[in-house]
Design an enzyme around this catalytic site. Structure first.
Site, PDB file in Angstrom:
ATOM      1  N   LYS A  34       0.855  -1.197   0.000  1.00 37.74           N
ATOM      2  CA  LYS A  34       0.000   0.000   0.000  1.00 37.74           C
ATOM      3  C   LYS A  34       0.884   1.239   0.000  1.00 37.74           C
ATOM      4  CE  LYS A  34      -4.509   0.010   0.800  1.00 37.74           C
ATOM      5  NZ  LYS A  34      -5.363  -0.775  -0.097  1.00 37.74           N
ATOM      6  N   THR A  57      -3.423  -5.782   0.800  1.00 38.44           N
ATOM      7  CA  THR A  57      -2.810  -4.462   1.002  1.00 38.44           C
ATOM      8  C   THR A  57      -3.636  -3.676   2.016  1.00 38.44           C
ATOM      9  OG1 THR A  57      -3.979  -3.380  -0.815  1.00 38.44           O
ATOM     10  CG2 THR A  57      -1.909  -4.479  -1.359  1.00 38.44           C
ATOM     11  N   ASP A  58      -4.920  -3.998   2.106  1.00 38.86           N
ATOM     12  CA  ASP A  58      -5.776  -3.344   3.105  1.00 38.86           C
ATOM     13  C   ASP A  58      -5.306  -3.704   4.520  1.00 38.86           C
ATOM     14  OD1 ASP A  58      -8.203  -1.686   3.439  1.00 38.86           O
ATOM     15  OD2 ASP A  58      -8.878  -3.452   4.567  1.00 38.86           O
ATOM     16  N   PHE A  92      32.081  30.519 -11.829  1.00 33.96           N
ATOM     17  CA  PHE A  92      32.334  29.384 -12.732  1.00 33.96           C
ATOM     18  C   PHE A  92      33.209  29.918 -13.858  1.00 33.96           C
ATOM     19  CE2 PHE A  92      31.021  26.407 -16.210  1.00 33.96           C
ATOM     20  CZ  PHE A  92      31.562  25.268 -15.632  1.00 33.96           C
ATOM     21  N   ARG A 150      28.535  35.293  -9.510  1.00 33.08           N
ATOM     22  CA  ARG A 150      27.203  35.032 -10.066  1.00 33.08           C
ATOM     23  C   ARG A 150      26.205  34.742  -8.942  1.00 33.08           C
ATOM     24  NH1 ARG A 150      27.645  28.712 -12.213  1.00 33.08           N
ATOM     25  NH2 ARG A 150      28.431  27.911 -10.246  1.00 33.08           N
ATOM     26  N   VAL A 165      29.314  24.351  -8.708  1.00 30.67           N
ATOM     27  CA  VAL A 165      28.376  23.554  -7.908  1.00 30.67           C
ATOM     28  C   VAL A 165      29.038  22.228  -7.523  1.00 30.67           C
ATOM     29  CG1 VAL A 165      26.123  22.415  -7.931  1.00 30.67           C
ATOM     30  CG2 VAL A 165      26.399  24.633  -9.030  1.00 30.67           C
ATOM     31  N   GLN A 166      29.878  21.690  -8.410  1.00 30.28           N
ATOM     32  CA  GLN A 166      30.551  20.418  -8.129  1.00 30.28           C
ATOM     33  C   GLN A 166      31.375  20.507  -6.838  1.00 30.28           C
ATOM     34  OE1 GLN A 166      30.142  21.756 -11.159  1.00 30.28           O
ATOM     35  NE2 GLN A 166      30.350  20.264 -12.810  1.00 30.28           N
ATOM     36  N   ASN A 212      21.279  23.352 -11.064  1.00 31.04           N
ATOM     37  CA  ASN A 212      21.815  24.725 -11.044  1.00 31.04           C
ATOM     38  C   ASN A 212      20.774  25.590 -11.734  1.00 31.04           C
ATOM     39  OD1 ASN A 212      23.332  27.030 -11.103  1.00 31.04           O
ATOM     40  ND2 ASN A 212      24.998  26.207 -12.358  1.00 31.04           N
ATOM     41  N   HIS A 267      19.499  28.645 -13.189  1.00 33.69           N
ATOM     42  CA  HIS A 267      20.287  29.788 -13.677  1.00 33.69           C
ATOM     43  C   HIS A 267      19.547  31.113 -13.502  1.00 33.69           C
ATOM     44  CE1 HIS A 267      23.063  26.879 -15.227  1.00 33.69           C
ATOM     45  NE2 HIS A 267      22.154  26.348 -16.026  1.00 33.69           N
TER      46      HIS A 267
HETATM   47  O1  LIG Z   1      28.847  25.262 -11.267  1.00 33.36           O
HETATM   48  C1  LIG Z   1      28.718  25.024 -12.479  1.00 33.36           C
HETATM   49  N1  LIG Z   1      29.128  23.818 -12.973  1.00 33.36           N
HETATM   50  C2  LIG Z   1      29.032  23.481 -14.283  1.00 33.36           C
HETATM   51  O2  LIG Z   1      29.426  22.355 -14.699  1.00 33.36           O
HETATM   52  C3  LIG Z   1      28.455  24.432 -15.161  1.00 33.36           C
HETATM   53  N2  LIG Z   1      28.198  24.453 -16.503  1.00 33.36           N
HETATM   54  C4  LIG Z   1      27.619  25.652 -16.780  1.00 33.36           C
HETATM   55  O3  LIG Z   1      27.222  26.006 -17.938  1.00 33.36           O
HETATM   56  N3  LIG Z   1      27.507  26.413 -15.655  1.00 33.36           N
HETATM   57  C5  LIG Z   1      28.032  25.672 -14.625  1.00 33.36           C
HETATM   58  N4  LIG Z   1      28.160  25.935 -13.289  1.00 33.36           N
END
Ligand SMILES: O=c1[nH]c(=O)c2[nH]c(=O)[nH]c2[nH]1
Length: 309
Positions: A13, A60-61, A168, A185, A237-238, A264, A266
């Protein structure tokens, strides 16, 4: 004659909505609000798919009823922490029905925040604050030496944004590249974070400080994004993702690995040069958020394998 075979099966359930209230003698009350998915599997259920034989099918009930029954009869501390309740429900099913091999229980919580007035928590009134959702899932499986457990916990939809101290630059460039370097940014993402637990022993696992780990994972996510002093952390971001996960692994020995998915989202500075206005690069103040597409950065991070340390 049928020739196909069942490769895997699980039934149960989904979206069992259960709310448990704990009433203390002094008037202080607590609430847990869950949506539970409970799934049973085992070879014994194959004939219900292939032969129309329901004899071993726990309805399931009845599974739904079990969730409410356990929410009422278990001690409160076994219900109020979602990880503990998930393992309790799953272990109950595997112990009760000898033909169940694995019970998978997933709980999505609805977190109610206690109202505060003059800095004092209200005894029985709550509100919904953030949008992020805490969830957990337990897989309890019959094993040679009792029961073994696998667990994931996490949260999703934690929306965050910072208006500077993110960049970036210096990325791969070729004839398909149009993006300029972005030394500063706006960064925004909707965090999905999940972690697995080291132990597969039910009793050991149930003693894990699940609430502390949840709060710590959230705190580390926000703190790494906003405050990490190492400049390279904010290079992409990575890098931010890696530091968020590394902090959780350093803080909590009970956590085995950490997965993040970070879209991400934008926010591009709007080009106002046609109107004689500077709004790009260092002059950016007005942005256009872009709903689609978004970047999508993911990784699973764990400790080095033992022996490689
Ligand atoms: O932090 C980022 N990682 C990316 O891999 C990436 N690629 C992108 O176009 N902008 C960004 N920003």
């Amino acid at each position: 004659m049928e020739t196909s075979i069942i490769k895997s099966q699980a039934y149960g359930k989904d979206r069992v909505r259960v709310v448990r209230v704990v009433r203390h003698a002094d008037g202080w009350q607590e609430i847990a609000d869950y949506s539970v998915c409970i799934l049973l599997s085992g070879a014994a259920f194959e004939s219900s798919y292939t032969k129309g034989d329901n004899k071993l099918v726990v309805a399931t009930d009845s599974q739904k009823n079990t969730v409410y029954y356990l929410a009422k009869t278990l001690p409160a501390d076994r219900v109020m922490v979602p990880e503990v309740f998930a393992t309790e429900v799953a272990a109950f099913m595997v112990k009760k029905y000898s033909h169940v091999t694995t019970c998978h229980v997933k709980i999505i919580t609805k977190p109610w925040e206690r109202m505060k007035f003059d800095n004092k928590g209200h005894p029985h009134s709550f509100y919904r604050e953030g949008k992020e959702t805490r969830w957990t899932e337990a897989f309890v499986t019959r094993a040679q030496a009792g029961l073994s457990v696998k667990m994931n916990s996490g949260f999703y939809d934690l929306e965050v944004l910072k208006t500077t101290n993110s960049s970036f630059t210096d990325f791969w460039r070729d004839e398909l590249t149009t993006l300029p370097d972005m030394p500063d940014r706006v960064l925004s993402t909707k965090v999905l974070c999940q972690w697995t637990f080291v132990s597969d022993d039910l009793d050991t696992l149930q003693k894990t400080p699940f609430d502390t780990i949840y709060a710590g994972a959230k705190r580390n996510t926000l703190d790494a994004l906003a405050n990490d002093p190492r400049a390279w952390v904010h290079a992409s971001v990575q890098t931010t993702l890696y530091i968020m996960a590394d902090r959780i692994l350093n803080d909590f020995a009970a956590v085995d690995d950490v997965y993040y998915a970070l879209p991400n989202i934008h926010y591009f500075p709007f080009d106002l040069s046609k109107f004689g206005l500077k709004n790009l690069q260092a002059d950016a103040e007005v942005y256009m958020p872009i709903a689609d597409p978004s970047g999508y950065i993911t990784a699973t991070v764990s400790r080095p394998a033992k022996g490689k340390l």
